[in-house]
Scaffold this motif. Structure first.
Motif, PDB file in Angstrom:
ATOM      1  N   ALA A  64      25.792   3.935 113.642  1.00 45.04           N
ATOM      2  CA  ALA A  64      25.264   5.142 114.291  1.00 45.04           C
ATOM      3  C   ALA A  64      26.259   5.628 115.336  1.00 45.04           C
ATOM      4  N   THR A 122      16.595   7.518 113.290  1.00 49.41           N
ATOM      5  CA  THR A 122      16.690   6.479 114.326  1.00 49.41           C
ATOM      6  C   THR A 122      16.246   5.128 113.781  1.00 49.41           C
ATOM      7  N   LEU A 163      13.959  10.776 120.154  1.00 51.43           N
ATOM      8  CA  LEU A 163      15.146  11.041 119.326  1.00 51.43           C
ATOM      9  C   LEU A 163      14.715  11.479 117.929  1.00 51.43           C
ATOM     10  N   ASP A 185      21.562   8.311 112.872  1.00 52.40           N
ATOM     11  CA  ASP A 185      22.116   9.043 114.022  1.00 52.40           C
ATOM     12  C   ASP A 185      22.092   8.142 115.261  1.00 52.40           C
ATOM     13  N   SER A 186      21.000   7.387 115.412  1.00 56.34           N
ATOM     14  CA  SER A 186      20.830   6.564 116.622  1.00 56.34           C
ATOM     15  C   SER A 186      20.280   5.193 116.252  1.00 56.34           C
ATOM     16  N   ARG A 197      30.269   1.233 117.023  1.00 54.37           N
ATOM     17  CA  ARG A 197      29.321   2.102 116.303  1.00 54.37           C
ATOM     18  C   ARG A 197      28.493   1.326 115.289  1.00 54.37           C
ATOM     19  N   GLU A 253      25.274   6.818 118.152  1.00 60.17           N
ATOM     20  CA  GLU A 253      24.672   6.529 119.466  1.00 60.17           C
ATOM     21  C   GLU A 253      23.933   5.212 119.379  1.00 60.17           C
ATOM     22  N   ARG A 289      16.810  13.308 114.964  1.00 57.22           N
ATOM     23  CA  ARG A 289      17.845  12.300 114.747  1.00 57.22           C
ATOM     24  C   ARG A 289      17.228  11.130 113.966  1.00 57.22           C
TER      25      ARG A 289
END
Ligand code: FAD
Length: 460
Positions: free
Chosen positions: A133, A30, A23, A6-7, A122, A135, A28
Motif C-alpha cells: 500500500a 483498506t 479511509l 490503498d491503505s 510499502r 499508506e 480507499r
C-alpha cells in the motif's frame, strides 16, 4: 504476487478502526490487520474491563458502608468473583465483538487476522500473505513491562492481561508498582476481599502527581487496609508455598513478602520490537517508541504511527485524537496537531483523581507568577451529604494572563468534574469565565467558582 491496497492499518486499538472506516468511506481500499482481540488494550485488558471492575468494587464497598447510610444487609457482603468477572466479560466482550463486526462489515475494508510485519516502506507480511500500500498506519499499542528480575520466569506473574482473566479471588495480591495501573487493581482487589500489598520503589505512590495528592491517596488506601511499602525495590521472585515470595530492598519492613499472586504494574513498552520497522527504515527512540512529528508522521513518508506506540500519549483519548489528526490532514483538510492537546486524564481509584494541565511542581518550574485556589471536600456540602469527604480540588492560575494552568479534582466524580476546567482551558478563556459562572446547587462543581474567587499566591 502481493495484494495491493490503498491503505494498510496495523492494529485495531483506539485509532485504527475509526481511521480504517474513514479511509474506506473516502474510497480507499483498506486492509486492517489484527493479531489479537479486536479493540486492543482499552477494550479487552485496559479501560473497559478495569472500570467495570472498579464499579463492582465500589458497589461492594458501599454495601459494606450500610451503617453510615442507615441500612443493614443481613450479614457480611459475600463477593462472587466469577459473577464479577462475568459482568466484566459481558460488557468488554460486547465492545470487542462490536469493533470486529464493524471492521468485517465495513465496505472497502478487508480484515487480516495475524501478526503483521513490515517488509519494506510499502509492504507488509501477514501469515505469509504479502500486502502492499502507498499508506501504512501503525496502531500497535503497548504491553506491560515484565522486568528481567531473578526468578521472574519461575513464578506465575500476572500483568493487566492475566489478572483480567482470573476469576478467583487472590488470598494475598502483591502489586509491584504504585502508580496508575497498580493502584486501581490494588484498591479494587482489596474491596473484593483480598489482602493487598503494594511495593513501590519511589518514596511515594503516583510520583508524577503533587505530594499532597500522593499522600492523600496513600492514606485512603491504607485506611482500607492496603499495605503500601515505599522505597522498596522488587529484587527477586521465588516460588513459595502457596504462591510467590517477593524479595524487596526496603527502607522499612521485612525484606520478603509472601503472597498468593503477584501483579506486575511497572510500566508499558511499545509493541514495536517485532514489527519489521528496520526493514522499512522507520526510526524509533531509545525505548522503542516510533518517532513521529506533530501530525503522527514517522521518519518514512507514507507511514504514520498513532496511539501509544508513538510515545506521545498513553491514553485512549490521546490515541483517538491521533486518529482525528491523521484523518483531518488526509481527508478533511483540517490541520490538527498533537501539541494542540492539553494533558488530561483520571486515575480511577475511589475517589478518582481527575487531572488537567500542570502540577504545582511544573507551574513553579515554569517561572510564572502562580495563583492557587484550594478546597477540601470536607468543605463541600454535596460531598458531606454523600459522606464522600475524602480528597480536595485545586486550580492553578497564571497571575498575569489569568489563564488556568492546571487543576486536580480529587473527589467523588472528579473524572467528570474536571471537564468544566478543561473546556475553559481549551477555549483559551480566563479563569473568571468560571469564577463568575453560576453552577447548580448542590453539586461538587458548584464550589469551583467559589474556589476560584479565593486565589492566593503559590508559596515559593
Ligand atoms: C489496566 C489498564 C487500564 C487503563 N485504563 C485507562 C483509562 O481508564 N483511560 C485511558 O484513557 N486509558 C487507559 N489505559 C490506557 C489505554 O488502554 C491505552 O492507552 C490505549 O488502549 C492505547 O490504544 P492504542 O490504540 O494505542 O493501542 P491498543 O489499544 O493497545 O491496540 C493495539 C492493537 O494492535 C494489535 N497489534 C499489535 N501489534 C500487532 C501486529 N504486529 N500485527 C497486528 N496487530 C498488532 C494489538 O493486538 C492491539 O489490538 C489503560 C491501560 C491499562 C493497561
Amino acid at each position: 504476487m502481493p495484494t495491493r491496497y490503498d491503505s494498510i492499518v496495523i492494529g485495531t486499538g483506539q485509532a485504527g478502526p475509526s481511521l480504517a472506516a474513514r479511509l474506506a468511506k473516502a474510497g480507499r481500499t483498506t486492509a486492517v490487520v489484527e493479531r489479537g482481540r479486536f479493540g486492543g488494550t482499552c477494550v479487552n485488558t485496559g479501560c473497559i474491563p478495569t472500570k467495570t471492575l472498579v464499579a463492582s468494587a465500589r458497589a461492594i464497598h458501599m454495601a459494606r458502608r450500610g451503617d453510615e447510610f442507615g441500612f443493614t444487609t443481613g450479614g457480611p457482603v459475600h463477593v462472587d468473583m466469577a459473577r464479577v468477572k462475568a459482568r466484566m466479560h459481558a460488557i468488554a466482550g460486547q465492545s470487542s465483538t462490536g469493533v470486529e463486526r464493524w471492521m468485517k462489515q465495513t465496505p472497502g475494508v478487508t480484515v487480516y487476522e495475524g501478526h503483521a510485519r513490515l517488509t519494506g516502506p510499502r509492504s507488509v507480511n501477514v501469515n505469509g500473505a504479502e500486502l502492499e500500500a502507498g499508506e501504512i498506519f501503525l496502531n500497535v499499542g503497548a504491553r506491560a513491562v515484565v522486568p528481567d528480575i531473578p526468578g521472574a520466569a519461575a513464578v506465575p506473574l500476572l500483568t493487566n492481561r492475566g489478572i483480567i482473566e482470573l476469576d478467583t479471588l487472590p488470598e494475598h495480591l502483591i502489586v509491584v508498582g504504585g502508580s496508575y495501573v497498580g493502584l486501581e487493581f490494588a484498591q479494587m482487589y482489596r474491596r473484593f476481599g483480598s489482602r493487598v500489598t503494594v511495593i513501590e520503589r519511589g518514596d511515594r505512590i503516583i510520583p508524577r502527581e503533587d505530594d499532597d495528592v500522593s499522600e492523600t491517596l496513600l492514606s485512603i488506601l491504607q485506611a482500607e487496609g492496603i499495605d503500601v511499602r515505599l522505597s522498596a525495590t522488587c529484587l527477586a521472585l521465588a516460588p513459595a508455598s502457596p504462591g510467590v515470595a517477593v524479595t524487596a530492598d526496603c527502607a522499612q519492613g521485612p525484606a520478603v513478602v509472601e503472597g498468593s499472586h503477584v501483579l506486575m504494574a511497572v510500566g508499558r513498552r511499545p509493541n514495536t520490537d517485532d514489527l519489521g520497522l528496520e526493514a522499512a527504515g522507520v526510526a524509533t527512540d531509545a525505548r522503542g517508541f516510533v518517532v513521529v512529528d506533530d501530525h503522527c508522521r514517522t521518519s518514512v513518508p507514507g507511514i504514520w504511527a498513532l496511539g501509544e506506540c508513538n510515545g506521545r500519549g498513553a491514553f485512549t483519548h490521546t490515541a483517538y485524537h491521533d486518529f482525528e489528526i491523521v484523518a483531518g490532514a488526509l481527508l478533511d483538510g483540517d490541520e490538527r496537531r498533537i501539541t494542540d492537546r492539553i494533558l488530561c486524564y483520571a486515575l480511577y481509584t475511589d475517589p478518582p483523581v481527575g487531572r488537567v494541565g500542570m502540577t504545582i511542581r511544573e507551574a513553579r518550574a515554569s517561572g510564572r507568577r502562580v495563583l492557587v485556589g484550594y478546597r477540601p471536600m470536607t468543605k463541600v456540602s454535596r460531598a458531606r451529604e454523600m459522606s464522600e469527604t475524602q480528597g480536595f480540588m485545586r486550580a492553578l492560575v497564571d497571575a498575569d494572563t489569568k489563564q488556568l494552568l492546571g487543576a486536580v479534582v480529587f473527589a467523588v466524580g472528579g473524572d467528570e468534574i474536571l471537564h468544566s476546567l478543561l473546556d475553559v482551558m481549551y477555549a483559551n478563556a480566563p479563569y473568571t469565565t468560571i469564577s463568575r459562572a453560576v453552577h447548580v446547587h448542590p453539586t461538587i462543581s458548584e464550589l469551583i467558582p467559589t474556589m476560584l474567587q479565593d486565589l492566593k499566591p503559590l508559596p515559593a
